[in-house]
Design an enzyme around this catalytic site. Structure first.
Site, PDB file in Angstrom:
ATOM      1  CB  SER A  23      -9.508   4.299   8.631  1.00 28.88           C
ATOM      2  OG  SER A  23      -8.294   3.899   8.033  1.00 28.88           O
ATOM      3  CB  THR A  68      -4.213   8.366   4.612  1.00 31.57           C
ATOM      4  OG1 THR A  68      -3.830   7.535   3.526  1.00 31.57           O
ATOM      5  CG2 THR A  68      -5.407   9.206   4.206  1.00 31.57           C
ATOM      6  CE  LYS A  72       0.440   7.138   5.582  1.00 29.36           C
ATOM      7  NZ  LYS A  72       0.670   5.731   5.265  1.00 29.36           N
ATOM      8  CG  ASN A  93       0.359   5.461  10.486  1.00 28.41           C
ATOM      9  OD1 ASN A  93       0.771   5.569  11.642  1.00 28.41           O
ATOM     10  ND2 ASN A  93      -0.073   4.313  10.001  1.00 28.41           N
ATOM     11  CG  ASP A 108       1.750   2.609   7.410  1.00 26.36           C
ATOM     12  OD1 ASP A 108       0.577   2.329   7.722  1.00 26.36           O
ATOM     13  OD2 ASP A 108       2.055   3.610   6.732  1.00 26.36           O
ATOM     14  N   GLY A 133       9.927   0.024  -4.035  1.00 27.92           N
ATOM     15  CA  GLY A 133       9.437   1.359  -3.707  1.00 27.92           C
ATOM     16  C   GLY A 133      10.311   2.009  -2.652  1.00 27.92           C
ATOM     17  CB  ALA A 134      12.472   4.411  -2.217  1.00 30.91           C
ATOM     18  N   GLY A 135       9.027   5.295  -1.321  1.00 26.46           N
ATOM     19  CA  GLY A 135       8.209   6.425  -0.887  1.00 26.46           C
ATOM     20  C   GLY A 135       7.825   6.282   0.577  1.00 26.46           C
ATOM     21  CB  ALA A 137       4.061   2.704   1.607  1.00 29.71           C
ATOM     22  CE1 TYR A 227      -6.684  -0.787   1.392  1.00 29.38           C
ATOM     23  CE2 TYR A 227      -8.881  -1.369   0.658  1.00 29.38           C
ATOM     24  CZ  TYR A 227      -8.036  -0.510   1.305  1.00 29.38           C
ATOM     25  OH  TYR A 227      -8.525   0.644   1.859  1.00 29.38           O
TER      26      TYR A 227
HETATM   27  P1  NDP Z   1       4.516   7.622  -2.412  1.00 28.35           P
HETATM   28  O1  NDP Z   1       3.888   8.540  -3.396  1.00 28.35           O
HETATM   29  O2  NDP Z   1       5.197   8.190  -1.210  1.00 28.35           O
HETATM   30  O3  NDP Z   1       5.635   6.730  -3.174  1.00 28.35           O
HETATM   31  C1  NDP Z   1       5.326   6.092  -4.378  1.00 28.35           C
HETATM   32  C2  NDP Z   1       6.426   5.077  -4.712  1.00 28.35           C
HETATM   33  O4  NDP Z   1       5.992   4.305  -5.830  1.00 28.35           O
HETATM   34  C3  NDP Z   1       7.764   5.699  -5.099  1.00 28.35           C
HETATM   35  O5  NDP Z   1       8.786   4.826  -4.689  1.00 28.35           O
HETATM   36  C4  NDP Z   1       7.658   5.756  -6.639  1.00 28.35           C
HETATM   37  O6  NDP Z   1       8.910   5.751  -7.283  1.00 28.35           O
HETATM   38  C5  NDP Z   1       6.937   4.470  -6.909  1.00 28.35           C
HETATM   39  N1  NDP Z   1       6.156   4.433  -8.154  1.00 28.35           N
HETATM   40  C6  NDP Z   1       5.104   5.236  -8.479  1.00 28.35           C
HETATM   41  N2  NDP Z   1       4.588   4.848  -9.684  1.00 28.35           N
HETATM   42  C7  NDP Z   1       5.332   3.794 -10.108  1.00 28.35           C
HETATM   43  C8  NDP Z   1       5.294   2.971 -11.257  1.00 28.35           C
HETATM   44  N3  NDP Z   1       4.374   3.144 -12.227  1.00 28.35           N
HETATM   45  N4  NDP Z   1       6.211   1.981 -11.355  1.00 28.35           N
HETATM   46  C9  NDP Z   1       7.133   1.797 -10.390  1.00 28.35           C
HETATM   47  N5  NDP Z   1       7.222   2.536  -9.263  1.00 28.35           N
HETATM   48  C10 NDP Z   1       6.325   3.529  -9.131  1.00 28.35           C
HETATM   49  O7  NDP Z   1       3.357   6.596  -2.018  1.00 28.35           O
HETATM   50  P2  NDP Z   1       3.304   5.702  -0.692  1.00 28.35           P
HETATM   51  O8  NDP Z   1       4.653   5.130  -0.490  1.00 28.35           O
HETATM   52  O9  NDP Z   1       2.679   6.463   0.402  1.00 28.35           O
HETATM   53  O10 NDP Z   1       2.249   4.548  -1.091  1.00 28.35           O
HETATM   54  C11 NDP Z   1       2.637   3.448  -1.917  1.00 28.35           C
HETATM   55  C12 NDP Z   1       1.510   2.420  -1.950  1.00 28.35           C
HETATM   56  O11 NDP Z   1       1.330   1.805  -0.682  1.00 28.35           O
HETATM   57  C13 NDP Z   1       0.166   3.026  -2.320  1.00 28.35           C
HETATM   58  O12 NDP Z   1      -0.385   2.205  -3.302  1.00 28.35           O
HETATM   59  C14 NDP Z   1      -0.630   2.961  -1.046  1.00 28.35           C
HETATM   60  O13 NDP Z   1      -1.997   2.769  -1.331  1.00 28.35           O
HETATM   61  C15 NDP Z   1      -0.055   1.748  -0.359  1.00 28.35           C
HETATM   62  N6  NDP Z   1      -0.217   1.780   1.132  1.00 28.35           N
HETATM   63  C16 NDP Z   1      -0.976   0.799   1.730  1.00 28.35           C
HETATM   64  C17 NDP Z   1      -1.119   0.764   3.125  1.00 28.35           C
HETATM   65  C18 NDP Z   1      -1.942  -0.331   3.746  1.00 28.35           C
HETATM   66  O14 NDP Z   1      -2.225  -0.233   4.955  1.00 28.35           O
HETATM   67  N7  NDP Z   1      -2.299  -1.371   3.039  1.00 28.35           N
HETATM   68  C19 NDP Z   1      -0.502   1.773   3.987  1.00 28.35           C
HETATM   69  C20 NDP Z   1       0.296   2.751   3.267  1.00 28.35           C
HETATM   70  C21 NDP Z   1       0.398   2.743   1.884  1.00 28.35           C
HETATM   71  P3  NDP Z   1       9.768   7.127  -7.490  1.00 28.35           P
HETATM   72  O15 NDP Z   1      10.506   7.336  -6.189  1.00 28.35           O
HETATM   73  O16 NDP Z   1      10.666   6.828  -8.637  1.00 28.35           O
HETATM   74  O17 NDP Z   1       8.767   8.217  -7.773  1.00 28.35           O
END
Ligand code: NDP
Length: 291
Positions: A23, A68, A72, A93, A108, A133-135, A137, A227
């Protein structure tokens, strides 16, 4: 008075870790392009010290910050006022320290949709989308994906209950835009999607694509929000199955441009910054993965 006569306004990205963040480089490129007087650095906050770190930064005269992993959700709580897209995401963010209070935004989703529709030239209206995914991001991007009016979005996650909760919190928006929303376990991801977005951290864990290749069809746009080298496994998997792979660098630059606009009131041209970052990364400059 020109921008060169006054002291630069201070901003930073706050995270843990934060040393990998691209950034500062992106905002330096935007500042040079627009002539805005901006000084943008990195702030490593202790895991239990996000609030004190940000308050000290603001008290020192800073104007705002990006936030980040893993802060968040804490940033959401700290903001006294929030944009509707930050409210919907439940995560912030971008913070702006206005004299009458702190504003929180989430850029985002707008960054991702802009990258897909403008940079990758793939309008989303009417398409079948799979969001993995459901975190944080995934929560940050789902609202903007719905607003782009695809026909259907299926959210799949390792913990299916979280996918279902994310869909529930967006149900009203989905209805308002005529978008069908569904959730499922990773193993039940629907086949032959037009766009597949990996917003899980599977690539960070080195496990590549967390769904079966039947989700792809020839020409599917398969996007990993990661990336750099960490995204390569996912991109190779996509290409091996006839899909068009795309990493998260474009989203990173576009979400930064949205934040820049939130702070400065003007949107930089992202194409030169994205080209510069792409060239620097292909030179092996950094293994970055987050904002
Ligand atoms: P979180 O920790 O909030 O959520 C992680 C998510 O990934 C959850 O849904 C989790 O599932 C799942 N997960 C983790 N490990 C695995 C695995 N081995 N197999 C399958 N699912 C998995 O992280 P974020 O949501 O904040 O970030 C997710 C990604 O997005 C990161 O890689 C981050 O770098 C990227 N990102 C990129 C941005 C950009 O501008 N390019 C901006 C923001 C994020 P569960 O719920 O079951 O734990």
């Amino acid at each position: 008075m020109t921008s060169h006569d006054r002291p630069a306004d201070r901003y930073a990205v706050v995270g843990h870790p934060v040393e990998h963040s691209r950034s500062p480089r992106i905002h330096a490129l935007f500042a040079a392009q627009t002539g805005e007087a901006l000084d943008y650095g990195r702030l490593l906050a202790p895991l239990d010290g996000f609030e004190s770190t940000v308050r000290a930064f603001a008290a020192g005269g800073a104007r705002g910050c990006n936030v980040t992993v893993p802060f968040k959700f804490e940033a959401f709580q700290l903001a006294e006022r929030r944009t509707p897209r930050a409210e919907l995401a439940g995560a912030v963010n971008t913070l702006r320290f206005d004299a009458d209070g702190w504003w929180g935004d989430n850029t985002d989703g707008a960054g991702l949709v802009r990258d897909l529709e403008h940079n990758a030239a793939r309008p989303l209206a009417g398409l079948q989308l799979l969001l993995i995914g459901a975190g944080g991001a995934a929560a940050g991007v789902l609202g903007a994906l719905i607003a782009a009016r695809p026909a259907r979005i299926t959210v799949v996650n390792r913990s299916p209950d979280k996918a279902s909760a994310l869909v529930d919190s967006h149900a009203e928006l989905g209805r308002a835009h005529g978008v069908t929303l569904a959730s499922a376990a990773l193993a039940d991801a629907p086949a032959a999607q037009d766009v597949v977005i990996n917003a899980s951290s599977s690539s960070l864990a080195g496990s590549g694509a967390p769904v079966d290749a039947r989700v792809l069809k020839p020409g599917t746009l398969a996007v990993d929000l990661m990336y750099g080298p960490a995204a390569q496994g996912f991109l190779d998997w996509a290409r091996a199955h006839g899909a068009q792979g795309r990493d998260g660098l474009g989203m990173l630059v576009e979400q930064a441009a949205e934040a820049f606009c939130f702070w400065r009131g003007r949107r930089p041209d992202t194409a030169p910054a994205l080209a510069a970052l792409r060239a620097e990364l292909s030179g092996g400059a950094n293994h970055g993965s987050k904002a």
